[in-house]
Design a protein around this motif. Structure first.
Motif, PDB file in Angstrom:
ATOM      1  N   UNK A  99     -25.412   3.404 -15.785  1.00 57.73           N
ATOM      2  CA  UNK A  99     -24.989   2.134 -15.191  1.00 57.73           C
ATOM      3  C   UNK A  99     -24.502   2.436 -13.781  1.00 57.73           C
ATOM      4  N   UNK A 100     -25.385   2.190 -12.824  1.00 61.71           N
ATOM      5  CA  UNK A 100     -25.074   2.429 -11.417  1.00 61.71           C
ATOM      6  C   UNK A 100     -25.571   1.230 -10.640  1.00 61.71           C
ATOM      7  N   UNK A 101     -25.362   1.254  -9.332  1.00 60.80           N
ATOM      8  CA  UNK A 101     -25.815   0.126  -8.524  1.00 60.80           C
ATOM      9  C   UNK A 101     -27.315  -0.121  -8.704  1.00 60.80           C
ATOM     10  N   UNK A 103     -29.216   0.755 -11.385  1.00 60.10           N
ATOM     11  CA  UNK A 103     -29.547   0.411 -12.764  1.00 60.10           C
ATOM     12  C   UNK A 103     -28.319  -0.224 -13.421  1.00 60.10           C
ATOM     13  N   UNK A 104     -27.928  -1.368 -12.930  1.00 60.62           N
ATOM     14  CA  UNK A 104     -26.660  -1.985 -13.317  1.00 60.62           C
ATOM     15  C   UNK A 104     -26.756  -2.785 -14.605  1.00 60.62           C
ATOM     16  N   UNK A 105     -25.648  -2.762 -15.360  1.00 58.30           N
ATOM     17  CA  UNK A 105     -25.518  -3.636 -16.531  1.00 58.30           C
ATOM     18  C   UNK A 105     -25.145  -5.033 -16.011  1.00 58.30           C
ATOM     19  N   UNK A 106     -25.171  -6.047 -16.877  1.00 57.89           N
ATOM     20  CA  UNK A 106     -24.859  -7.406 -16.430  1.00 57.89           C
ATOM     21  C   UNK A 106     -23.452  -7.588 -15.841  1.00 57.89           C
ATOM     22  N   UNK A 107     -22.506  -6.708 -16.178  1.00 57.20           N
ATOM     23  CA  UNK A 107     -21.136  -6.847 -15.686  1.00 57.20           C
ATOM     24  C   UNK A 107     -20.808  -5.925 -14.518  1.00 57.20           C
ATOM     25  N   UNK A 111     -17.410  -5.925 -12.309  1.00 51.85           N
ATOM     26  CA  UNK A 111     -16.434  -4.940 -12.765  1.00 51.85           C
ATOM     27  C   UNK A 111     -16.142  -3.883 -11.700  1.00 51.85           C
ATOM     28  N   UNK A 112     -17.113  -3.526 -10.887  1.00 59.92           N
ATOM     29  CA  UNK A 112     -16.941  -2.448  -9.914  1.00 59.92           C
ATOM     30  C   UNK A 112     -15.747  -2.678  -8.975  1.00 59.92           C
TER      31      UNK A 112
END
Length: 151
Positions: A99-101, A103-107, A111-112
């Motif tokens: 989960x990175x910029x 390949x981000x998850x929906x949140x 959240x970042x």
């Protein structure tokens, strides 16, 4: 962000030690009893904090744990990074492995900035400041009645 039980106990123990006179050594079971936490579990945490150079640890008749001379300047972020490790900064809120910029998850994007602000807040709060707040009665350190925590 919710900390692991290990981090919670580590923070409580570090603040408790910061409320003690400089150089005073306490046994892990004394600290555990004052905080109302399991003694064997806390003993392992204190050893990790000692290996992480946040505490002095000594064995023998006058042994125990005490804060290092400069530990009052230690921030909560220092304690949490030691107990949680790098996962604190990298772990996905939803638990995804990547989960990175890119390949981000929906949140992720929401959240970042929140996570960044939390980390900055933890970095700005020192053990000395928290110990002073506890000693002044502004905050409680444990879920024990005040009379018991001042023994």
């Amino acid at each position: 962000m919710i900390f692991s039980r290990t981090s919670q106990y580590a923070i409580q123990a570090m603040i408790y030690l910061a409320t003690q006179p400089s150089g005073k050594r306490l046994l892990s079971r004394e600290i555990a009893q004052s905080l109302g936490v399991p003694s064997p579990y806390l003993a392992k945490i204190l050893q990790d904090l000692s290996r992480g150079k946040l505490l002095h640890s000594s064995r023998g008749r006058c042994g125990g744990f005490s804060l290092r001379a400069d530990a009052g300047k230690t921030s909560l972020l220092d304690v949490v990074l030691l107990t949680e490790g790098a996962r604190m900064d990298r772990e996905c809120l939803l638990g995804l492995k990547v989960c990175q910029d890119e390949t981000a998850c929906p949140l992720h994007r929401k959240w970042k900035p929140v996570k960044k602000e939390i980390l900055a807040s933890l970095g700005s709060v020192t053990l000395t400041r928290l110990a002073q707040a506890v000693q002044s009665g502004q905050y409680r350190l444990a879920d024990l009645p005040l009379a018991l925590s001042r023994r």
